[in-house]
Write a protein that holds these residues in place. Structure first.
Motif, PDB file in Angstrom:
ATOM      1  N   MET A 113       0.840  -1.197   0.000  1.00 33.53           N
ATOM      2  CA  MET A 113       0.000   0.000   0.000  1.00 33.53           C
ATOM      3  C   MET A 113       0.880   1.254   0.000  1.00 33.53           C
ATOM      4  N   PHE A 114       2.070   1.106   0.523  1.00 35.62           N
ATOM      5  CA  PHE A 114       2.995   2.226   0.626  1.00 35.62           C
ATOM      6  C   PHE A 114       3.929   2.328  -0.586  1.00 35.62           C
ATOM      7  N   LEU A 115       4.371   1.200  -1.109  1.00 33.73           N
ATOM      8  CA  LEU A 115       5.451   1.223  -2.103  1.00 33.73           C
ATOM      9  C   LEU A 115       5.037   1.739  -3.476  1.00 33.73           C
ATOM     10  N   ILE A 116       3.859   1.419  -3.949  1.00 35.27           N
ATOM     11  CA  ILE A 116       3.460   1.925  -5.275  1.00 35.27           C
ATOM     12  C   ILE A 116       3.281   3.440  -5.239  1.00 35.27           C
ATOM     13  N   PRO A 117       2.551   4.010  -4.261  1.00 31.85           N
ATOM     14  CA  PRO A 117       2.494   5.480  -4.222  1.00 31.85           C
ATOM     15  C   PRO A 117       3.867   6.122  -4.011  1.00 31.85           C
ATOM     16  N   ALA A 118       4.741   5.468  -3.231  1.00 36.06           N
ATOM     17  CA  ALA A 118       6.089   6.011  -3.042  1.00 36.06           C
ATOM     18  C   ALA A 118       6.858   5.986  -4.356  1.00 36.06           C
ATOM     19  N   GLY A 119       6.737   4.904  -5.114  1.00 39.82           N
ATOM     20  CA  GLY A 119       7.397   4.826  -6.416  1.00 39.82           C
ATOM     21  C   GLY A 119       6.908   5.911  -7.360  1.00 39.82           C
ATOM     22  N   LEU A 120       5.597   6.117  -7.376  1.00 41.53           N
ATOM     23  CA  LEU A 120       5.037   7.182  -8.217  1.00 41.53           C
ATOM     24  C   LEU A 120       5.492   8.563  -7.737  1.00 41.53           C
ATOM     25  N   ALA A 121       5.613   8.722  -6.418  1.00 40.37           N
ATOM     26  CA  ALA A 121       6.080  10.002  -5.877  1.00 40.37           C
ATOM     27  C   ALA A 121       7.517  10.281  -6.322  1.00 40.37           C
ATOM     28  N   PHE A 122       8.337   9.258  -6.423  1.00 43.08           N
ATOM     29  CA  PHE A 122       9.709   9.464  -6.892  1.00 43.08           C
ATOM     30  C   PHE A 122       9.750   9.851  -8.364  1.00 43.08           C
ATOM     31  N   TYR A 123       8.818   9.329  -9.161  1.00 42.13           N
ATOM     32  CA  TYR A 123       8.705   9.793 -10.541  1.00 42.13           C
ATOM     33  C   TYR A 123       8.346  11.273 -10.583  1.00 42.13           C
ATOM     34  N   VAL A 124       7.430  11.681  -9.725  1.00 41.07           N
ATOM     35  CA  VAL A 124       7.023  13.090  -9.656  1.00 41.07           C
ATOM     36  C   VAL A 124       8.212  13.944  -9.212  1.00 41.07           C
ATOM     37  N   LEU A 125       8.960  13.471  -8.208  1.00 42.42           N
ATOM     38  CA  LEU A 125      10.148  14.213  -7.768  1.00 42.42           C
ATOM     39  C   LEU A 125      11.169  14.348  -8.898  1.00 42.42           C
ATOM     40  N   ALA A 126      11.336  13.300  -9.675  1.00 42.04           N
ATOM     41  CA  ALA A 126      12.269  13.378 -10.806  1.00 42.04           C
ATOM     42  C   ALA A 126      11.824  14.457 -11.780  1.00 42.04           C
ATOM     43  N   GLU A 127      10.528  14.525 -12.045  1.00 42.66           N
ATOM     44  CA  GLU A 127      10.009  15.544 -12.965  1.00 42.66           C
ATOM     45  C   GLU A 127      10.167  16.947 -12.366  1.00 42.66           C
TER      46      GLU A 127
END
Length: 174
Positions: A144-158
């Motif tokens: 429940m935590f890891l997929i949103p965290a992974g997506l958040a890192f994509y957002v941080l990269a952008e």
């Protein structure tokens, strides 16, 4: 700022070392005798019997899938180690560097790959009858935590990519 990055580096090392010790303990507790049993079966097996339908194939599948889960846990720890590289870049004053953008994308990829792969492997373990698997219970745990965290890192990269572009445009103005 240097004090904050030093503190974050120490915390990151603590998390990494703790994660590695948990993984090693899980591997130690795993029943590696199944591999010996499989080797013994391979020596005395009836060559005319279909291997895929035998009980030993199920044992071997359990062993292989569990080894895959250990691999993915190690890969997740490896992904977390990219935080050290990000902190080093920040400590050097390179906030919006190409390296940080690449590291954030890699962390996001690893988190999402880990989540999907381990869900599939746990489903396979349940299919061969070695574990209980409930998709919704699994989503309530770490996934429940890891997929949103992974997506958040994509957002941080952008965000860092756009910040780098804004910084470059700012440097060109007088």
């Amino acid at each position: 700022m240097k004090d904050n990055t030093n503190l974050l580096t120490v915390i990151t090392w603590g998390v990494l070392l703790t994660s590695i010790s948990v993984l090693l303990n899980d591997m130690r507790e795993f029943d590696f005798n199944q591999f010996k049993e499989f080797q013994n079966w391979a020596k005395s097996a009836n060559k005319n019997e279909t291997w895929l339908t035998s009980q030993n194939a199920i044992k071997w599948s359990y062993y292989t899938i569990s080894a895959g889960i250990f691999f993915w846990k190690g890969y997740l720890i490896y992904g977390f180690s990219y935080f050290l590289s990000i902190l080093k870049e920040i400590d050097n004053g390179h906030y919006f560097s190409d390296n940080n953008i690449r590291y954030f994308k890699k962390i996001g990829n690893i988190f999402i790959q880990y989540t999907i792969s381990v869900l599939v492997l746990r489903f396979l373990l349940a299919a061969i009858g070695k574990s209980t698997f409930d998709f919704f219970d699994e989503l309530k745990t770490e996934f429940m935590f890891l997929i949103p965290a992974g997506l958040a890192f994509y957002v941080l990269a952008e965000i860092f990519k756009r910040g780098k572009q804004a910084k470059e445009e700012n440097d060109l103005t007088i």
